[in-house]
Every structure is written in structure tokens, then in C-alpha cells.
Design a protein around this motif. Structure first.
Motif, PDB file in Angstrom:
ATOM      1  N   ASP A   1       0.826  -1.209   0.000  1.00 15.22           N
ATOM      2  CA  ASP A   1       0.000   0.000   0.000  1.00 15.22           C
ATOM      3  C   ASP A   1       0.859   1.257   0.000  1.00 15.22           C
ATOM      4  O   ASP A   1       0.457   2.287  -0.567  1.00 15.22           O
ATOM      5  N   LEU A   2       2.025   1.185   0.630  1.00 15.17           N
ATOM      6  CA  LEU A   2       2.899   2.360   0.655  1.00 15.17           C
ATOM      7  C   LEU A   2       3.424   2.670  -0.739  1.00 15.17           C
ATOM      8  O   LEU A   2       3.480   3.836  -1.152  1.00 15.17           O
ATOM      9  N   ARG A   3       3.801   1.643  -1.469  1.00 13.33           N
ATOM     10  CA  ARG A   3       4.265   1.850  -2.840  1.00 13.33           C
ATOM     11  C   ARG A   3       3.141   2.376  -3.713  1.00 13.33           C
ATOM     12  O   ARG A   3       3.328   3.310  -4.514  1.00 13.33           O
ATOM     13  N   ASP A   4       1.944   1.778  -3.567  1.00 16.75           N
ATOM     14  CA  ASP A   4       0.795   2.205  -4.373  1.00 16.75           C
ATOM     15  C   ASP A   4       0.408   3.647  -4.053  1.00 16.75           C
ATOM     16  O   ASP A   4       0.048   4.419  -4.959  1.00 16.75           O
ATOM     17  N   ALA A   5       0.502   4.026  -2.775  1.00 19.41           N
ATOM     18  CA  ALA A   5       0.157   5.403  -2.398  1.00 19.41           C
ATOM     19  C   ALA A   5       1.139   6.400  -3.012  1.00 19.41           C
ATOM     20  O   ALA A   5       0.744   7.481  -3.458  1.00 19.41           O
ATOM     21  N   ALA A   6       2.413   6.012  -3.047  1.00 20.54           N
ATOM     22  CA  ALA A   6       3.415   6.896  -3.655  1.00 20.54           C
ATOM     23  C   ALA A   6       3.158   7.054  -5.147  1.00 20.54           C
ATOM     24  O   ALA A   6       3.313   8.159  -5.695  1.00 20.54           O
ATOM     25  N   MET A   7       2.744   5.979  -5.804  1.00 18.99           N
ATOM     26  CA  MET A   7       2.471   6.063  -7.235  1.00 18.99           C
ATOM     27  C   MET A   7       1.209   6.865  -7.504  1.00 18.99           C
ATOM     28  O   MET A   7       1.118   7.575  -8.515  1.00 18.99           O
ATOM     29  N   VAL A   8       0.223   6.772  -6.613  1.00 13.25           N
ATOM     30  CA  VAL A   8      -0.983   7.584  -6.763  1.00 13.25           C
ATOM     31  C   VAL A   8      -0.649   9.068  -6.643  1.00 13.25           C
ATOM     32  O   VAL A   8      -1.234   9.923  -7.323  1.00 13.25           O
ATOM     33  N   ASP A   9       0.322   9.388  -5.775  1.00 15.09           N
ATOM     34  CA  ASP A   9       0.734  10.777  -5.596  1.00 15.09           C
ATOM     35  C   ASP A   9       1.603  11.290  -6.733  1.00 15.09           C
ATOM     36  O   ASP A   9       2.048  12.434  -6.698  1.00 15.09           O
ATOM     37  N   GLY A  10       1.854  10.454  -7.739  1.00 17.77           N
ATOM     38  CA  GLY A  10       2.576  10.908  -8.913  1.00 17.77           C
ATOM     39  C   GLY A  10       3.972  10.347  -9.085  1.00 17.77           C
ATOM     40  O   GLY A  10       4.641  10.680 -10.060  1.00 17.77           O
ATOM     41  N   ALA A  11       4.409   9.503  -8.152  1.00 17.40           N
ATOM     42  CA  ALA A  11       5.750   8.934  -8.270  1.00 17.40           C
ATOM     43  C   ALA A  11       5.761   7.825  -9.314  1.00 17.40           C
ATOM     44  O   ALA A  11       4.773   7.093  -9.481  1.00 17.40           O
ATOM     45  N   SER A  12       6.842   7.701 -10.024  1.00 18.39           N
ATOM     46  CA  SER A  12       7.001   6.602 -10.975  1.00 18.39           C
ATOM     47  C   SER A  12       7.325   5.328 -10.209  1.00 18.39           C
ATOM     48  O   SER A  12       7.665   5.371  -9.015  1.00 18.39           O
ATOM     49  N   PRO A  13       7.223   4.142 -10.849  1.00 19.18           N
ATOM     50  CA  PRO A  13       7.606   2.910 -10.149  1.00 19.18           C
ATOM     51  C   PRO A  13       9.026   2.951  -9.598  1.00 19.18           C
ATOM     52  O   PRO A  13       9.279   2.503  -8.480  1.00 19.18           O
ATOM     53  N   ALA A  14       9.943   3.528 -10.395  1.00 20.29           N
ATOM     54  CA  ALA A  14      11.324   3.645  -9.914  1.00 20.29           C
ATOM     55  C   ALA A  14      11.407   4.618  -8.749  1.00 20.29           C
ATOM     56  O   ALA A  14      12.132   4.387  -7.767  1.00 20.29           O
ATOM     57  N   GLY A  15      10.679   5.730  -8.840  1.00 20.94           N
ATOM     58  CA  GLY A  15      10.677   6.692  -7.753  1.00 20.94           C
ATOM     59  C   GLY A  15      10.102   6.121  -6.475  1.00 20.94           C
ATOM     60  O   GLY A  15      10.619   6.379  -5.376  1.00 20.94           O
ATOM     61  N   ALA A  16       9.029   5.340  -6.600  1.00 19.12           N
ATOM     62  CA  ALA A  16       8.434   4.707  -5.420  1.00 19.12           C
ATOM     63  C   ALA A  16       9.400   3.716  -4.794  1.00 19.12           C
ATOM     64  O   ALA A  16       9.476   3.583  -3.563  1.00 19.12           O
TER      65      ALA A  16
END
Length: 270
Positions: free
Chosen positions: A162-177
Motif C-alpha cells: 500500500d505504501l508503494r501504491d500510495a506513492a504512485m498515486v501521488d505521482g511517483a514513478s515505479p522507480a521513484g516509489a
């Protein structure tokens, strides 16, 4: 009463396990005559220091430096290559992942003595034997990389998706997450796995003995074999050399004991 008995048994097993280490250290301070005395003495009667002579005469500084350089190179390459593989295996849960993990475990189970001959032939064809420390690092990576991946995977599994998914929802790329969220949370397991890889690589013997032809590039474990001759064995030298070699490793392990145990048990209880 039961706890007391278990404590006594644990102390007895610990003492039995540590006795060879104790014997190595006290033997390093004995004379040759006292070493073969019967019955053996549990403490040196006339303590003698052989450490300086052994360190200088056997050129241990060069051997230890080679071991350190090989261990650092192996650890750095293993962390860079293994972290991404461990993360990928942790994020995917299917039959392909199970097969990949099984293949990794099989690679970990292969003994170094079985792999050294094909590696020597391949490295000779590629001209890597002219860079002996690089050749040993590459050979050692084939052993440490599966070990690192298996250990690190549990650290990444422990990080909630969920933490990774939340970061991606906020606009982070998979690499950024991965770099900003997942990697910092799994850093303890990565560091501990890296420490274990370093300690394992610092004691490497088989590949160094087989792939390094110049004695000036040999590791400390290979240098220990110089005490064994065709007609006699310098046991005092072996114990002294071993004590010098083992002491920094024990120091690192004692300083990082809690982190090592915590990293190995990460993900066991969620």
C-alpha cells in the motif's frame, strides 16, 4: 527450575562451541614445547607473543588487503545486482516466481569446488586471469548473489504494498516509489545481508587458490596454507595467524550482532 536448567544447558553448549576459539588464542601465546605438552595446559605457563613476527614475516598486511579488496568488490556488486532481483521476486507472487526462487536456491547449494573448473576455463578464455582479483570477485558473486537475493527478498516482502501504491498515486514513478519509499524501509535487511556477504567473501579460499596465480594477490586464507609444509607443520604460526585474521571479524560481528539478528528475522513476524 526449568528455565535454570535450560540456561545451564545453553551456557554449556555455548562454552563447548567457543572452546576451539579459546584454544586458538591461548595456543598463540604458548611455546612450541608447551603446545605439545601432555597433559595440555589450559593457560600459557610462559606466555610468548608471536603476533608481530607472524604479521611481518608472513606479509599479512598484503594478504589482508587482498581479502578486504575482494570482499568490498564482491559486496558492492552483489548489493547493486541483488537488490533489484530481490525486489522483483518480492513483488511477484506466482508460479514463475516460485520457480525463480527455487533456481536461486539451487545456485546457492552448488559448492565452489564444483564451479571452479568451468569458471577457470571461461575466465582464461576471456583473459580475466590477468586481473586476478577481478576474476575472484566475479566468481564469488556467483556464490553470494543467490544468498543475498534470498535474504533480501524477505525484507521487501515485509514492506506493505500500500505504501508503494500510495506513492504512485501521488505521482511517483515505479522507480521513484522504489528508491524513495520501499528501499529506505528495507535498508536494514539490505545492510545486514551485505555484511554477511562481506564476511563470507573475506574468508574466500577456493576461488582465490584456483584463479590467482601470483602470490602477491593471494588472500589471507590462502596465506594460512603456507604454514603447512611437506615434512612439518608450524602449529604455533597457524594459531597466531588465525588469531590475527579472526579478531577483526569477531569485532565486526559483536558490534553489529543486534542488527544482524534483526535483519535475519525481518519478515518472520508481521
Amino acid at each position: 527450575m526449568k528455565k535454570t536448567i535450560l540456561l545451564v544447558v545453553a551456557l554449556a553448549v555455548t562454552a563447548l562451541y567457543l572452546f576451539p576459539l579459546y584454544w586458538m588464542y591461548i595456543t598463540a601465546f604458548k611455546s612450541a614445547a608447551e603446545m605439545f605438552r601432555y597433559p595440555p595446559t589450559l593457560w600459557p605457563l610462559d606466555p610468548q607473543s608471536h603476533f608481530v613476527a607472524t604479521f611481518v614475516d608472513r606479509q599479512m598486511a598484503n594478504y589482508l588487503w587482498n581479502s578486504f579488496a575482494i570482499a568490498c568488490g564482491t559486496t558492492a556488486a552483489t548489493i547493486v545486482l541483488g537488490t533489484g532481483a530481490a525486489y522483483a521476486l518480492a513483488q511477484s507472487q506466482n508460479r514463475v516466481t516460485s520457480v525463480a526462487i527455487f533456481a536461486v536456491l539451487v545456485l546457492q547449494a552448488l559448492p565452489s569446488s564444483l564451479m571452479v573448473t568451468p569458471l577457470f576455463t571461461a575466465f582464461k578464455s576471456l583473459g580475466l586471469l590477468s586481473s586476478p582479483r577481478v576474476a575472484v570477485v566475479l566468481a564469488q558473486i556467483s556464490k553470494t548473489l543467490p544468498f543475498f537475493i534470498v535474504l533480501c527478498r524477505s525484507s521487501f516482502v515485509q514492506v506493505p504494498r500500500d505504501l508503494r501504491d500510495a506513492a504512485m498515486v501521488d505521482g511517483a514513478s515505479p522507480a521513484g516509489a522504489f528508491f524513495r519509499v520501499v528501499l529506505p524501509l528495507a535498508m536494514n535487511g539490505i545492510l545486514v545481508s551485505g555484511i554477511l556477504v562481506f564476511l563470507q567473501s573475506f574468508g574466500e579460499y577456493v576461488y582465490a587458490r584456483s584463479l590467482i596465480l601470483d602470490d602477491s594477490y593471494q588472500t589471507a586464507t590462502v596465506g594460512l596454507s603456507a604454514f603447512v609444509g611437506a615434512t612439518n607443520t608450524d602449529w604455533i604460526g597457524i594459531m597466531t595467524y588465525s588469531a590475527i585474521y579472526v579478531t577483526p571479524i569477531l569485532g565486526i560481528f559483536m558490534l553489529l550482532q543486534r542488527r544482524i539478528v534483526g535483519g535475519l528475522t525481518a519478515g518472520a513476524i508481521k
